[in-house]
Enzyme design. Sequence first.
Site, PDB file in Angstrom:
ATOM      1  N   GLY A 487       0.805  -1.219   0.000  1.00  0.00           N
ATOM      2  CA  GLY A 487       0.000   0.000   0.000  1.00  0.00           C
ATOM      3  C   GLY A 487       0.834   1.262   0.000  1.00  0.00           C
ATOM      4  O   GLY A 487       0.340   2.323   0.345  1.00  0.00           O
ATOM      5  N   GLY A 488       2.093   1.150  -0.392  1.00  0.00           N
ATOM      6  CA  GLY A 488       2.916   2.355  -0.459  1.00  0.00           C
ATOM      7  C   GLY A 488       3.925   2.452   0.659  1.00  0.00           C
ATOM      8  O   GLY A 488       4.394   3.546   0.993  1.00  0.00           O
ATOM      9  N   SER A 527      -2.723  -3.733   8.875  1.00  0.00           N
ATOM     10  CA  SER A 527      -2.406  -2.293   8.766  1.00  0.00           C
ATOM     11  C   SER A 527      -1.248  -1.931   9.685  1.00  0.00           C
ATOM     12  O   SER A 527      -1.267  -0.907  10.367  1.00  0.00           O
ATOM     13  CB  SER A 527      -3.643  -1.443   9.092  1.00  0.00           C
ATOM     14  OG  SER A 527      -4.690  -1.737   8.205  1.00  0.00           O
ATOM     15  N   VAL A 716      -4.123   2.488   8.374  1.00  0.00           N
ATOM     16  CA  VAL A 716      -5.225   3.079   7.608  1.00  0.00           C
ATOM     17  C   VAL A 716      -5.825   2.148   6.563  1.00  0.00           C
ATOM     18  O   VAL A 716      -6.861   2.443   5.993  1.00  0.00           O
ATOM     19  CB  VAL A 716      -4.788   4.379   6.889  1.00  0.00           C
ATOM     20  CG1 VAL A 716      -4.400   5.438   7.894  1.00  0.00           C
ATOM     21  CG2 VAL A 716      -3.645   4.120   5.904  1.00  0.00           C
ATOM     22  N   GLU A 718      -7.263  -0.916   6.405  1.00  0.00           N
ATOM     23  CA  GLU A 718      -8.384  -1.852   6.518  1.00  0.00           C
ATOM     24  C   GLU A 718      -9.712  -1.203   6.865  1.00  0.00           C
ATOM     25  O   GLU A 718     -10.756  -1.605   6.366  1.00  0.00           O
ATOM     26  CB  GLU A 718      -8.028  -2.930   7.555  1.00  0.00           C
ATOM     27  CG  GLU A 718      -6.906  -3.815   7.027  1.00  0.00           C
ATOM     28  CD  GLU A 718      -6.369  -4.777   8.062  1.00  0.00           C
ATOM     29  OE1 GLU A 718      -5.622  -4.313   8.931  1.00  0.00           O
ATOM     30  OE2 GLU A 718      -6.702  -5.963   8.008  1.00  0.00           O
TER      31      GLU A 718
END
Lengths: 757, 288
Positions: A487-488, A527, A716, A718
């Site tokens: 996710g980055g 997360s 952040v 989920e």
Amino acid sequence: MSDGNQGGSKLKVVGQRPVRPDGVDKVTGRAMFGADFHLPGMLTGRIKRSPHAHARIIRIDTSAAEALAGVKAVATGADFDTGAGGEVEAGEGATAVKEVAANCLAMGKALYQGHAVAAVAATSPEIAAEALDLIEVTYEVLPHVIDVEEAIAANAPVLHDDLFTTGVTPKPAKPSNVAVKTVMGRGDVPGAFAAADVTVEGHYSTAAVHQGYIEPHACVASFGADGQSVVWCSSQGQFLVRALCAKILNMPLSDIKVIPAEIGGGFGGKTTVYLEPVALALSRKCGRPVKIVMSREEVFLASGPTSGAVMDIKLAATEAGKITAAEMTLKYQAGAFPGSPVHLGCMTAFACYDVENLALTGYDVVSNRPKVAAYRAPGAPMAAFAVESAIDDLAKKLGMDPIDIRILNGVRDGMKTVYGATVRSCAFVEMLEQLKAHPHYQTPVAAGQARGVAAGFWFNIGGESSAAVHVDEDGGVTVVSSNPDIGGSRASMAMMAAEVLGLPIEKVRCTVADTTSIGFSGSTGGSRVTFATGMAVCQAAEKVVVDLKRRAAATWECDIANVEWRDGAAVCTDPAKDVKPLSMKALASKSAKTGGPIASEVSINAQGAAAGYGAHICDLQIDRETGRTTVVRYTAAQDVGRAIHPSYVEGQLQGGAAQGVGWALNEEYVYGPKGTLDNASFLDYRMPVASDLPMIDTILVETKPNPRHPFGAKGVGEVPIVPPLAAVANAVSQIVGKRMTSLPLSPARVLAAMEEK
Amino acid sequence: MSGVDYLSPTTIAEAVKALGQAGGGARLMAGGTDLLVQMRGGRAKPQTVIDIKRIPGLMDIRAEGGGFVIGAATSGAVLGEHAALRKAWPGIVEAANLIGSTQVQGRASLGGNLCNASPAADSVPALIAAAAVCIVEGSNGRREIPVEKVQISPGKMSLAPDEILIAFRLPPRPAKSGDAYLRLIPRTEMDIAVVGAGVSLTFDASGTCMAARVSVGAVAPTALLVEGAGMALVGSKLDEGALAKMDAAVAAACKPISDKRGTAEYRTKIACVLARRAALIARERAGA
């Protein structure tokens, strides 16, 4: 939208939006995904799968396949050796090794259509396909069960003779499909219901849905003559793949090196293994590298969706709208082996709300479906669908605004959750207030449309992580992460390191290391990475700063107390010394003279992850003649602590909302009468496409940074899939004119409900 | 398993001969957007693939006899950029342009969409409504057959084993004519029709419907020409009575199955809804 760095913060990199470091490789095709690795002499592996939903395997005759020219190895479950078994921590919970192994290659029984029963490795894909046809499997077909309520029924076919429900006393006399009964609660629920001014109740259901990652599972495994092996694969955790392969094949961990590939989406579904132990077993038999790549059909048939659920809920409240009690029963599909996230459903169901009296009962139920895998906030979206629908009913009954009733009941710092944790650093109420003030909510609902509101919660976790910071000789920095970047996280790791080191982001690169090149880390899941691995990165960077100051002090022959690290350079504060600052570049180029290479590695067990809260607004319209729903406006708000790279955080909110809208409207597994899956393709498993959704607006709420993280980050990824199911359903229910209790809200179902009314 | 022979003839005669010689083991390929997917999934296992795109005229759109002749291998993208065709037959072009993604549009052909013989093919109801005719050629020579006579059941066609669909012939378009195609999909694109409906209408100066053809897809083993639905509109101004009669005719013609894409009951209802809506769009396009 928030810019993520308001309020006179002194941060220079964190909160900015630099160009994403993985972007160019992904858009030019240079990124190496799981299927992109090739080795000399590599064989093609293929898996033979059960055509039956439930069958005893009487015999597997591999002789004809083995005799085919070009076939180098054939494997079955007999090639696995799980020894004592045990459990491995995987993603968002422990997983039983024997069951993971039996899911990779069946042991004695095929438990769902598509269950792997044998595998071949051959010199070409054509020969491998031919060999699959030559493997003769004799089955005794057994009665099957797909539906969760039918699987619980007394006369249901039992999948596992040794499965006795845990969580009930006395221990049941007979095996059943109920693996676990989970009970949690507090207070006096019957008393609160007896005293209630108002109650609502409902029976809800959701369909099994797949994570829908674009990249199918893929791996290459190479077993060396010295017993040492290498696995290249796309996963959410190279250490997890190593652990499961080692346990399933009875190998020492240090004899397996797992090299993580770029990952084309996981969403929790890649926190287990399907192919890697099979490819390794085949490679061990023939001594050549083996590559296995799933087709999309195989992904749908045999990799984890998340549970479909059946839920009953009752709420009691005062006339003023305060919820005084809730009672809820949750039955979740586990698939062929135990392990649905029903306990997480129970824990999260009312985590957004302060409810004094609670009674939650969960059932983990096996049936002849593929074993479920983690999917983004596992277990929470289904529970929230029932809870947020019931709260919508309550608000309607009392004539209250849907955001006001959630503010009235919302959790605040210091309150206790049903599972015992104390709420802290929680901005749930502030978030709802910001959502209420947002132009979307302030705009009246357009004619012919309806608006739904719903909230959601996810724990977020910390845990074991490692990271290293290497200062290169020219003063640039390499950050080594232990977690695959889904996710980055390469961006956020590099940004946090750059912030600590006082460097511009362009000077810092981040890479993801294999299992031999960095200390252990838990998977990319829960997360946790920006929080936990990010904390390790910050600590490693801080150690480097200390080391750089020491080197500067030695160079200047001054006390280290008189050295400060400012904007990427050591500055001498000793008035007696007339020296110019020493830049990172200057210190790095002279490192040999000040103690050698400058680097630091940190391994931690990160504590203090802060929970996340979200709330979404959905405006939609329905074609009254066809029942087809169109989402016209959507806004997602979330308590994010602090956004390290706000664009990625917004992307997480948008992506979670998009998946949740698909879950609400069209996604489902469709089974035929023989227990076989009818829609194992993206054509007929209807995930949303880009044109199905409006631009999803986001509100990043940063009023409560997490004090336990160096920059205030909360997980952040989920939370944003939790609210959409009910946000959509609450709006659809208004237009239909009755409560819609069963997902997906496909056109046929919505039209039928409108006509019934 | 052996390899697949790939042929790319440059004349129709050559292609017919190759198809005949293969004795059922060959498949014709235009854009390949159905065939190649079927081959990869193991659902089609041809020994020979005969690519017809190099045959002159197979990818052209020509004005002929007051109408159009469209080569069978012409892609959706080419149809969509042909201004005159779009003006005369917007319903056919919009139907063809609904197939697949932008990338697929560059390859997927009108002929392939018919010859894949799916009851849910988007362009077929529009072509049937348009009274389009197929020009086919085989060892027994050339013949013309209406589009609605080509599909006989899912995956099966009425063509002889060595016959090749060469082109579609669209009739001349009278003044005050319009056509339209609508489909229902749960998503907005990249999907397959739960139901499709094509309507072509011609009106007189007073706005009375003079000719009407209505076709529905995905509600029977093949796309259907519903003659009774067209007759219900002829002589009317598409008033409620006429539309209700059309509904009844469409509903009576539908013989759908219940499957993963929709129930029989839902499909029948939606066929009526889409036929009505398409008829009203066709009237508007006709300027009546």
